[in-house]
Structures are given as C-alpha cells and as structure tokens.
Design an enzyme around this catalytic site. Structure first.
Site, PDB file in Angstrom:
ATOM      1  N   SER A  83       1.065  -1.055  -0.313  1.00 27.22           N
ATOM      2  CA  SER A  83       0.482   0.220  -0.119  1.00 27.22           C
ATOM      3  C   SER A  83       1.032   1.384   0.072  1.00 27.22           C
ATOM      4  O   SER A  83       1.894   1.256  -0.852  1.00 27.22           O
ATOM      5  CB  SER A  83      -1.053   0.343   1.299  1.00 27.22           C
ATOM      6  OG  SER A  83      -2.185   0.987   0.779  1.00 27.22           O
ATOM      7  N   ASP A 241      -8.806  -3.435  -5.417  1.00 25.81           N
ATOM      8  CA  ASP A 241      -9.186  -4.185  -4.177  1.00 25.81           C
ATOM      9  C   ASP A 241      -9.514  -3.716  -3.065  1.00 25.81           C
ATOM     10  O   ASP A 241      -9.802  -4.620  -1.803  1.00 25.81           O
ATOM     11  CB  ASP A 241      -6.960  -5.057  -3.772  1.00 25.81           C
ATOM     12  CG  ASP A 241      -6.584  -3.466  -3.121  1.00 25.81           C
ATOM     13  OD1 ASP A 241      -7.309  -2.834  -3.463  1.00 25.81           O
ATOM     14  OD2 ASP A 241      -5.306  -3.697  -3.381  1.00 25.81           O
ATOM     15  N   HIS A 263      -7.390  -6.150  -0.581  1.00 27.87           N
ATOM     16  CA  HIS A 263      -6.016  -5.308  -0.298  1.00 27.87           C
ATOM     17  C   HIS A 263      -5.920  -5.939   1.043  1.00 27.87           C
ATOM     18  O   HIS A 263      -4.074  -5.720   1.095  1.00 27.87           O
ATOM     19  CB  HIS A 263      -6.806  -3.596   0.560  1.00 27.87           C
ATOM     20  CG  HIS A 263      -5.658  -2.625   0.197  1.00 27.87           C
ATOM     21  ND1 HIS A 263      -5.124  -2.269  -0.895  1.00 27.87           N
ATOM     22  CD2 HIS A 263      -4.836  -1.924   0.528  1.00 27.87           C
ATOM     23  CE1 HIS A 263      -3.585  -1.024  -0.285  1.00 27.87           C
ATOM     24  NE2 HIS A 263      -3.744  -1.352   0.644  1.00 27.87           N
TER      25      HIS A 263
END
Length: 296
Positions: A83, A241, A263
């Site tokens: 991320s 996601d 995610h």
C-alpha cells in the site's frame, strides 16, 4: 533448511498506512516472515510513521535501512512495500539507489487511491464528518501504537492530513513528478524493470464479483470493508481491491494485477483466512526466488 529464498540482500518489509510490526501476538505480515525465513531468507519487517506523508516515512525508512545494513553487514536491501509502503520504498530508492537492490510494490498506491479522493471530497477536514473521521483514525493510531509489541524504537510523529494527501490521486501525481522511477509510461502498462541499478516489480489483486469470488471468506471482515470501499471507485470500478485500483498499482515489471485478493488479504491479514484458491504467502516465497534468480 531450504535456501530457495536466500536472496543476496536482506528483505525489508514496509507496511502501509496505519501499519505496525506486531499487535500483541498478531503480525502485520501474517505467516509471511516465517515462511521466507524457513526457506533461507533474511527478512526484517520495519515500522515507519503509521500516519504521515510518504516523504517523511521514506526518510524514516532510509534511517532504518542504515541500521539493517550495519546489523547484517549487507551492502544493499530489497524493499517490499504494501500500500503506502510502496511509495515509502520508492522514495528511499530514489534518494539512495546505492543502498537498494530492488523495490517491490504489493497493492501499492502508485497512482493514488480513488477511496482517498472520495474521502477528500465527501469528508473534508473542516466538516463535522471530516472531524469525526479524523478523530476515529487518530484513536485507532494511538491504540495500535500502544499495542505494537514488535516495535521498540522512539515515538514516531503523526500527521493525518499529510498522510491522506499523500494517497490522493493529486498527491501521488506530485510525488510521481519528483520520483518517477519504475513508473509505466502508459496507463496499465509495465514500467522499466531497472532504473539506476534498482529493480522494480509489482503485484496486486482485485475483488471478484458475485459468488465465484475465490478470495472471499465468510469469516473475513476486512473483505466486507473492502467491498464497501470499492463503491467509491469510478475510474477503476470493478477493477480494484477495495482501496487501490488494478492499474493504479502498476510499477516496474507487473507480475500480476488480478489475484483474487483484497487489499488486506494480499498480505495475509485476517489471520490468513483468505479463502479457497488465494495463496498470498506463496506469492512472497515465489518472489524471493525471483529476486534470488536475479542476483539480488
């Protein structure tokens, strides 16, 4: 012990927003560190400010890299960021390519997040809703920092506004102007595999529609959250996601961008309850083998 993941340089794992090393007994990289170490890799999960800009986090990561090099005697590290951790790793590699052998983005916000754009528009900082959301995130950050038993360093600074701005499409566009290494020249394409001696890779997942979603699990609460967040996506509607769009995640050599993983599941969170057909740990083991084969 197997040596199939014994890369030339240590693997440094960089978390995303609100990241941690280990909440009491629960690690951020659930099962991943152990699997890599069993197969010979030197793996070091690190912590940077859970809420701050990618540049500030990147400077903290550079300091941590220096410590890792002293501890291990290695000349470089392989950075794997999840991320916002991808942007953090990219910053470090752009600033000190002599210390970084590779950067791997896992569901990285390399072109921004439509969720962050939505929150910026619908929950402005000066509104009642925005202040409530900010208070909630700050509370979560305080609790997670108190519970992070894997971190023993000094207290890290927090800037929620800087963190949020760093993840919007506009914020990441500014970041990319300064640090374009590894970015694709065309939307949805691959970026250069190597820049300034640093190799770049990425992979990510998407939420699969309907009952055929192999990455969904009835006991996986984060999957429900990601499905709710996915409703905020317009440009990559149906191709995200839950927090990052499929093509927004591209960096360097794109290994794959549609794994059946949301995610959080892509780093094996929710205690590894990622559903039938989804194997996030295997992706990390295979990537370590890939890095080893590349000589890094």
């Amino acid at each position: 012990m197997s040596q199939r993941c014994a890369t030339r340089y240590p693997l440094v794992l960089v978390p995303g927003m609100l990241g941690f090393i280990r909440l009491v007994l629960y690690p951020y990289w659930y099962g991943i560190v152990e699997a890599l170490r069993r197969d010979g890799a030197v793996v070091i999960p690190v912590k940077v400010s859970p809420l701050h800009s990618s540049e500030v986090r990147g400077e903290q990561l550079l300091a941590r890299i220096e410590e890792v090099l002293k501890q291990t005697g290695a000349q470089k590290v392989n950075l794997i960021g999840h991320s916002q951790g991808s942007l953090t790793a990219r910053y470090a590699a752009a600033k000190r390519p002599d210390l970084v052998a590779s950067v791997t983005s896992v569901a990285g916000t390399n072109h921004g997040s439509e969720l962050a754009d939505y929150l910026q528009t619908h929950y402005p900082a000066d509104s009642a809703k925005g202040r409530l959301l900010s208070a909630l995130l700050r509370l979560i950050n305080v609790l997670m920092c108190l519970l992070d038993t894997g971190y023993r360093g000094p207290r890290l600074p927090t800037d929620l506004d800087a963190s949020h701005a760093s993840l919007t499409t506009a914020g990441v566009a500014l970041f990319n102007e300064r640090y374009p290494q590894g970015l694709p020249s065309t939307w949805g394409g691959h970026g250069p595999e190597e820049v300034n001696g640093v190799r770049y890779y990425s992979w990510s997942g998407t939420l699969q529609p309907g009952k055929t979603d192999r990455g969904r699990n009835l006991f996986d609460g984060t999957n429900r959250s990601c499905r709710l967040f996915a409703r905020t996506f317009v440009r990559e509607a149906g191709q995200c996601d839950g927090m990052v769009g499929r093509y927004s995640s591209h960096l360097g050599t794109v290994i794959r961008d549609d794994y059946p993983l949301d995610h959080f599941d892509i780093v094996n969170q929710s205690l590894g309850l990622v559903g039938r057909g989804a194997e996030p740990i295997r992706l990390f083991v295979e990537h370590a083998e890939r890095l080893k084969a590349a000589g890094v």
